[in-house]
Design an enzyme around this catalytic site. Structure first.
Site, PDB file in Angstrom:
ATOM      1  N   THR A 222       7.128  -1.297  -2.752  1.00 53.09           N
ATOM      2  CA  THR A 222       7.048  -1.692  -1.350  1.00 53.09           C
ATOM      3  C   THR A 222       5.597  -1.970  -0.970  1.00 53.09           C
ATOM      4  O   THR A 222       4.701  -1.177  -1.272  1.00 53.09           O
ATOM      5  CB  THR A 222       7.659  -0.615  -0.440  1.00 53.09           C
ATOM      6  OG1 THR A 222       7.020   0.647  -0.687  1.00 53.09           O
ATOM      7  CG2 THR A 222       9.152  -0.462  -0.731  1.00 53.09           C
ATOM      8  N   GLY A 224       4.509  -3.039   2.349  1.00 46.92           N
ATOM      9  CA  GLY A 224       4.298  -3.131   3.789  1.00 46.92           C
ATOM     10  C   GLY A 224       4.580  -4.520   4.314  1.00 46.92           C
ATOM     11  O   GLY A 224       5.640  -5.100   4.069  1.00 46.92           O
ATOM     12  N   GLY A 227       5.940  -7.378   1.905  1.00 50.61           N
ATOM     13  CA  GLY A 227       7.300  -7.381   1.392  1.00 50.61           C
ATOM     14  C   GLY A 227       7.453  -6.374   0.283  1.00 50.61           C
ATOM     15  O   GLY A 227       6.977  -5.231   0.375  1.00 50.61           O
ATOM     16  N   ASP A 254      12.094   4.444   4.979  1.00 49.06           N
ATOM     17  CA  ASP A 254      13.411   5.072   4.865  1.00 49.06           C
ATOM     18  C   ASP A 254      14.525   4.070   5.177  1.00 49.06           C
ATOM     19  O   ASP A 254      15.573   4.083   4.524  1.00 49.06           O
ATOM     20  CB  ASP A 254      13.498   6.274   5.796  1.00 49.06           C
ATOM     21  CG  ASP A 254      12.500   7.359   5.419  1.00 49.06           C
ATOM     22  OD1 ASP A 254      12.209   7.496   4.218  1.00 49.06           O
ATOM     23  OD2 ASP A 254      12.003   8.055   6.321  1.00 49.06           O
TER      24      ASP A 254
END
Length: 309
Positions: A222, A224, A227, A254
Protein backbone atom coordinates in the site's frame (compact mmCIF):
# COMPACT_ATOMS: atom_id res chain seq x y z
CA UNK A 1 -23.00 -17.28 -1.62
CA UNK A 2 -21.83 -14.44 0.59
CA UNK A 3 -18.07 -14.26 1.17
CA UNK A 4 -17.18 -15.89 4.51
CA UNK A 5 -14.33 -14.24 6.37
CA UNK A 6 -12.90 -14.63 9.87
CA UNK A 7 -10.90 -11.79 11.41
CA UNK A 8 -8.55 -12.44 14.32
CA UNK A 9 -7.30 -9.23 15.87
CA UNK A 10 -7.64 -6.19 18.06
CA UNK A 11 -10.84 -4.59 19.31
CA UNK A 12 -10.49 -1.02 20.64
CA UNK A 13 -12.37 2.10 21.51
CA UNK A 14 -10.82 5.12 19.75
CA UNK A 15 -10.73 8.55 21.39
CA UNK A 16 -10.20 11.05 18.55
CA UNK A 17 -9.31 14.75 18.91
CA UNK A 18 -9.28 17.00 15.82
CA UNK A 19 -6.58 19.70 15.80
CA UNK A 20 -5.20 22.28 13.37
CA UNK A 21 -1.85 20.49 13.54
CA UNK A 22 -0.12 17.70 15.46
CA UNK A 23 1.36 18.96 18.77
CA UNK A 24 5.11 19.15 19.24
CA UNK A 25 6.76 17.33 22.15
CA UNK A 26 5.61 18.94 25.40
CA UNK A 27 3.05 21.18 23.66
CA UNK A 28 -0.67 21.43 24.48
CA UNK A 29 -3.14 22.47 21.78
CA UNK A 30 -6.85 23.22 22.00
CA UNK A 31 -8.80 20.82 19.80
CA UNK A 32 -11.63 21.55 17.40
CA UNK A 33 -13.67 18.43 18.11
CA UNK A 34 -13.82 15.07 19.87
CA UNK A 35 -15.26 11.67 19.03
CA UNK A 36 -15.36 8.34 20.83
CA UNK A 37 -15.66 5.65 18.18
CA UNK A 38 -15.05 1.88 17.99
CA UNK A 39 -11.73 0.93 16.40
CA UNK A 40 -8.76 -1.44 16.50
CA UNK A 41 -7.32 -2.87 13.29
CA UNK A 42 -9.04 -6.22 13.71
CA UNK A 43 -12.45 -4.76 14.49
CA UNK A 44 -12.13 -2.12 11.76
CA UNK A 45 -11.35 -4.75 9.13
CA UNK A 46 -14.18 -6.98 10.33
CA UNK A 47 -16.71 -4.15 10.11
CA UNK A 48 -15.28 -3.08 6.73
CA UNK A 49 -15.86 -6.58 5.33
CA UNK A 50 -19.34 -6.84 6.87
CA UNK A 51 -20.45 -3.52 5.40
CA UNK A 52 -19.31 -4.78 2.01
CA UNK A 53 -21.65 -7.76 2.27
CA UNK A 54 -19.49 -10.53 3.73
CA UNK A 55 -20.45 -12.95 6.47
CA UNK A 56 -17.84 -12.01 9.06
CA UNK A 57 -16.77 -13.77 12.24
CA UNK A 58 -14.70 -11.75 14.72
CA UNK A 59 -12.19 -13.59 16.94
CA UNK A 60 -10.87 -11.49 19.82
CA UNK A 61 -11.39 -10.20 23.33
CA UNK A 62 -12.89 -7.15 25.06
CA UNK A 63 -12.75 -6.11 28.69
CA UNK A 64 -15.30 -6.67 31.42
CA UNK A 65 -16.36 -3.03 31.41
CA UNK A 66 -18.81 -0.61 29.81
CA UNK A 67 -16.46 -0.04 26.89
CA UNK A 68 -16.52 -3.78 26.23
CA UNK A 69 -20.33 -3.68 26.24
CA UNK A 70 -20.33 -0.90 23.66
CA UNK A 71 -17.82 -2.69 21.44
CA UNK A 72 -20.00 -5.83 21.43
CA UNK A 73 -23.10 -3.79 20.58
CA UNK A 74 -21.21 -2.13 17.73
CA UNK A 75 -20.41 -5.50 16.16
CA UNK A 76 -24.06 -6.47 16.42
CA UNK A 77 -25.17 -3.23 14.77
CA UNK A 78 -22.79 -3.85 11.88
CA UNK A 79 -23.71 -7.49 11.35
CA UNK A 80 -20.42 -8.98 12.58
CA UNK A 81 -20.80 -12.39 14.24
CA UNK A 82 -19.56 -12.34 17.86
CA UNK A 83 -19.61 -16.06 18.72
CA UNK A 84 -15.82 -15.91 19.24
CA UNK A 85 -15.50 -12.55 21.00
CA UNK A 86 -14.65 -13.33 24.63
CA UNK A 87 -14.28 -11.21 27.77
CA UNK A 88 -11.02 -10.65 29.66
CA UNK A 89 -10.59 -9.53 33.27
CA UNK A 90 -8.97 -6.24 32.30
CA UNK A 91 -9.82 -3.05 30.41
CA UNK A 92 -10.78 -3.11 26.75
CA UNK A 93 -8.18 -1.92 24.27
CA UNK A 94 -8.12 1.84 23.72
CA UNK A 95 -6.43 4.14 21.21
CA UNK A 96 -5.77 7.88 21.60
CA UNK A 97 -5.70 9.64 18.23
CA UNK A 98 -4.79 13.18 17.17
CA UNK A 99 -5.86 14.25 13.66
CA UNK A 100 -4.64 17.43 11.96
CA UNK A 101 -6.40 19.59 9.36
CA UNK A 102 -4.77 17.64 6.49
CA UNK A 103 -6.09 14.30 7.72
CA UNK A 104 -2.74 13.11 9.12
CA UNK A 105 -2.72 11.40 12.50
CA UNK A 106 -0.62 10.08 15.38
CA UNK A 107 -1.89 7.22 17.53
CA UNK A 108 -1.10 5.64 20.91
CA UNK A 109 -2.61 2.28 21.89
CA UNK A 110 -3.17 0.52 25.25
CA UNK A 111 -4.00 -3.08 24.21
CA UNK A 112 -5.65 -4.34 27.42
CA UNK A 113 -7.87 -7.32 26.57
CA UNK A 114 -6.16 -7.80 23.19
CA UNK A 115 -3.16 -9.30 24.94
CA UNK A 116 -5.37 -11.89 26.66
CA UNK A 117 -6.29 -13.71 23.44
CA UNK A 118 -5.20 -17.33 23.88
CA UNK A 119 -4.42 -20.39 21.78
CA UNK A 120 -7.56 -21.94 23.26
CA UNK A 121 -9.56 -19.09 21.67
CA UNK A 122 -7.98 -19.92 18.32
CA UNK A 123 -8.63 -23.65 18.75
CA UNK A 124 -12.29 -23.03 19.51
CA UNK A 125 -12.69 -20.75 16.49
CA UNK A 126 -10.84 -23.26 14.30
CA UNK A 127 -13.17 -26.09 15.27
CA UNK A 128 -16.18 -23.95 14.41
CA UNK A 129 -14.92 -22.07 11.36
CA UNK A 130 -12.09 -24.07 9.79
CA UNK A 131 -14.37 -25.70 7.21
CA UNK A 132 -16.66 -22.70 6.72
CA UNK A 133 -14.56 -19.66 5.84
CA UNK A 134 -12.79 -18.55 2.66
CA UNK A 135 -10.22 -16.19 4.19
CA UNK A 136 -8.62 -15.56 7.59
CA UNK A 137 -7.65 -11.91 7.93
CA UNK A 138 -4.91 -11.01 10.45
CA UNK A 139 -2.95 -8.01 11.73
CA UNK A 140 -0.25 -7.60 14.40
CA UNK A 141 -1.92 -5.65 17.23
CA UNK A 142 -2.30 -8.91 19.20
CA UNK A 143 0.52 -11.17 20.47
CA UNK A 144 2.66 -12.52 17.62
CA UNK A 145 2.59 -16.08 18.97
CA UNK A 146 -1.21 -16.09 18.64
CA UNK A 147 -1.02 -14.83 15.05
CA UNK A 148 1.53 -17.52 14.18
CA UNK A 149 -0.54 -20.22 15.85
CA UNK A 150 -3.68 -19.17 13.96
CA UNK A 151 -1.84 -19.21 10.62
CA UNK A 152 -0.58 -22.73 11.33
CA UNK A 153 -4.03 -23.98 12.35
CA UNK A 154 -6.16 -22.48 9.60
CA UNK A 155 -3.68 -23.29 6.85
CA UNK A 156 -4.30 -26.97 7.69
CA UNK A 157 -7.74 -26.51 6.12
CA UNK A 158 -6.33 -24.62 3.10
CA UNK A 159 -7.98 -21.39 4.28
CA UNK A 160 -6.40 -18.44 2.46
CA UNK A 161 -4.43 -16.28 4.89
CA UNK A 162 -4.34 -12.52 4.36
CA UNK A 163 -1.87 -10.76 6.68
CA UNK A 164 -1.74 -7.01 7.21
CA UNK A 165 1.70 -6.83 8.95
CA UNK A 166 0.92 -3.73 11.02
CA UNK A 167 2.26 -2.61 13.36
CA UNK A 168 5.29 -4.51 12.05
CA UNK A 169 6.80 -7.33 14.09
CA UNK A 170 8.79 -10.25 12.66
CA UNK A 171 7.17 -13.65 12.14
CA UNK A 172 8.96 -16.93 11.42
CA UNK A 173 9.69 -17.90 7.81
CA UNK A 174 7.84 -21.18 8.33
CA UNK A 175 4.67 -19.27 9.16
CA UNK A 176 5.10 -16.57 6.52
CA UNK A 177 5.41 -19.21 3.80
CA UNK A 178 1.79 -20.17 4.50
CA UNK A 179 0.46 -16.66 3.76
CA UNK A 180 -1.46 -16.13 0.52
CA UNK A 181 -1.22 -12.32 0.54
CA UNK A 182 0.60 -9.83 2.76
CA UNK A 183 -0.26 -6.13 2.58
CA UNK A 184 2.66 -4.09 4.00
CA UNK A 185 3.13 -0.38 3.48
CA UNK A 186 6.57 0.88 2.40
CA UNK A 187 7.96 1.10 5.94
CA UNK A 188 6.77 -2.39 6.79
CA UNK A 189 8.18 -3.73 3.51
CA UNK A 190 11.58 -2.21 4.36
CA UNK A 191 11.52 -3.97 7.73
CA UNK A 192 10.43 -7.28 6.20
CA UNK A 193 13.04 -7.20 3.43
CA UNK A 194 15.98 -5.29 4.89
CA UNK A 195 16.02 -3.17 1.70
CA UNK A 196 16.04 0.64 1.98
CA UNK A 197 13.33 1.95 -0.36
CA UNK A 198 14.00 5.19 -2.24
CA UNK A 199 11.89 4.55 -5.34
CA UNK A 200 9.88 1.98 -7.27
CA UNK A 201 12.96 0.01 -8.31
CA UNK A 202 13.86 -0.51 -4.66
CA UNK A 203 10.23 -1.28 -3.87
CA UNK A 204 10.15 -4.09 -6.43
CA UNK A 205 13.53 -5.41 -5.29
CA UNK A 206 12.33 -5.46 -1.68
CA UNK A 207 9.13 -7.23 -2.67
CA UNK A 208 11.02 -9.86 -4.66
CA UNK A 209 13.32 -10.48 -1.69
CA UNK A 210 10.33 -11.00 0.62
CA UNK A 211 8.74 -13.47 -1.81
CA UNK A 212 11.98 -15.38 -2.36
CA UNK A 213 13.36 -15.36 1.18
CA UNK A 214 10.14 -15.54 3.22
CA UNK A 215 7.97 -17.57 0.85
CA UNK A 216 4.93 -15.29 0.87
CA UNK A 217 2.91 -16.00 -2.28
CA UNK A 218 1.74 -12.47 -3.15
CA UNK A 219 2.44 -8.93 -1.93
CA UNK A 220 0.17 -5.92 -2.19
CA UNK A 221 2.20 -2.92 -1.03
CA UNK A 222 0.00 0.00 0.00
CA UNK A 223 1.37 3.38 -1.11
CA UNK A 224 -1.15 5.89 0.29
CA UNK A 225 -2.15 8.47 -2.27
CA UNK A 226 -0.29 6.63 -5.06
CA UNK A 227 -2.33 3.45 -4.76
CA UNK A 228 -0.97 -0.09 -4.31
CA UNK A 229 1.75 -2.16 -5.96
CA UNK A 230 1.07 -5.84 -6.70
CA UNK A 231 4.26 -7.91 -6.59
CA UNK A 232 4.30 -11.64 -7.38
CA UNK A 233 6.92 -14.06 -8.68
CA UNK A 234 5.87 -13.24 -12.25
CA UNK A 235 4.88 -9.57 -12.28
CA UNK A 236 4.72 -6.22 -10.59
CA UNK A 237 1.94 -3.74 -11.29
CA UNK A 238 0.99 -0.38 -9.80
CA UNK A 239 -2.75 0.04 -9.29
CA UNK A 240 -3.32 3.81 -9.07
CA UNK A 241 -5.28 5.35 -6.21
CA UNK A 242 -8.53 7.22 -6.70
CA UNK A 243 -8.12 10.97 -6.33
CA UNK A 244 -10.06 12.32 -3.35
CA UNK A 245 -9.53 15.10 -0.81
CA UNK A 246 -9.07 13.25 2.50
CA UNK A 247 -10.58 14.48 5.76
CA UNK A 248 -9.33 11.67 8.02
CA UNK A 249 -7.03 8.82 6.92
CA UNK A 250 -7.31 6.87 10.20
CA UNK A 251 -9.17 3.79 8.90
CA UNK A 252 -8.09 3.81 5.25
CA UNK A 253 -5.71 0.87 5.54
CA UNK A 254 -8.31 -1.19 7.38
CA UNK A 255 -10.95 -0.36 4.77
CA UNK A 256 -8.48 -1.48 2.10
CA UNK A 257 -7.73 -4.81 3.79
CA UNK A 258 -11.34 -5.63 4.57
CA UNK A 259 -12.34 -4.83 1.00
CA UNK A 260 -9.44 -6.83 -0.44
CA UNK A 261 -10.54 -9.90 1.53
CA UNK A 262 -14.14 -9.49 0.35
CA UNK A 263 -13.24 -9.04 -3.32
CA UNK A 264 -10.92 -12.06 -3.29
CA UNK A 265 -13.60 -14.17 -1.59
CA UNK A 266 -15.98 -13.16 -4.39
CA UNK A 267 -13.59 -14.68 -6.93
CA UNK A 268 -12.18 -11.43 -8.35
CA UNK A 269 -8.65 -11.44 -9.73
CA UNK A 270 -5.92 -9.87 -7.62
CA UNK A 271 -5.87 -6.77 -9.83
CA UNK A 272 -9.66 -6.39 -9.66
CA UNK A 273 -9.57 -6.93 -5.91
CA UNK A 274 -6.95 -4.20 -5.42
CA UNK A 275 -8.97 -1.74 -7.51
CA UNK A 276 -12.00 -2.52 -5.33
CA UNK A 277 -9.90 -2.12 -2.16
CA UNK A 278 -8.45 1.20 -3.41
CA UNK A 279 -12.00 2.48 -3.88
CA UNK A 280 -13.06 1.45 -0.38
CA UNK A 281 -9.92 3.00 1.11
CA UNK A 282 -10.47 6.28 -0.73
CA UNK A 283 -14.11 6.53 0.37
CA UNK A 284 -13.16 5.86 4.00
CA UNK A 285 -11.02 9.03 4.09
CA UNK A 286 -13.98 11.31 3.37
CA UNK A 287 -15.41 11.14 6.91
CA UNK A 288 -13.96 11.38 10.43
CA UNK A 289 -13.62 8.13 12.35
CA UNK A 290 -12.35 4.65 11.60
CA UNK A 291 -15.51 2.54 11.48
CA UNK A 292 -18.06 5.31 10.98
CA UNK A 293 -16.36 6.18 7.70
CA UNK A 294 -16.31 2.65 6.26
CA UNK A 295 -18.31 2.42 3.02
CA UNK A 296 -21.04 -0.03 2.04
CA UNK A 297 -20.87 -2.26 -1.02
CA UNK A 298 -23.41 -0.01 -2.78
CA UNK A 299 -21.23 3.06 -2.16
CA UNK A 300 -18.11 1.33 -3.48
CA UNK A 301 -19.82 0.01 -6.61
CA UNK A 302 -21.34 3.42 -7.33
CA UNK A 303 -17.97 5.10 -6.82
CA UNK A 304 -16.30 2.63 -9.20
CA UNK A 305 -18.97 3.20 -11.81
CA UNK A 306 -18.69 6.98 -11.54
CA UNK A 307 -14.90 6.72 -11.78
CA UNK A 308 -15.08 4.59 -14.90
CA UNK A 309 -13.15 1.75 -13.27
Amino acid sequence: MRPRIAVLGSIHMDYVISLDRIPRLGETLIGKGFKMTPGGKGANQAVAAARLGAEVYMIGRVGENLIGDELIKNFERNGVRIDHVKRAKTHSGVALIFIDSSGNNIIGVAPGADHHISKDDVDEAFRDLGDRIDILLLQLEIPVEIVEYAIEKFSEKNVKILLNPAPYRPLSREVLSKIFIATPNEVELELMSGVKIAGDRDLIRAGRRVIEKLGIENLVVTLGGRGAMIITEKEERLIPAFKVKPIDTTGAGDAFNGALAVALSMGRSLEEAVIYANAAGALSTLKIGAQEALPTSEEVERFLEESGR
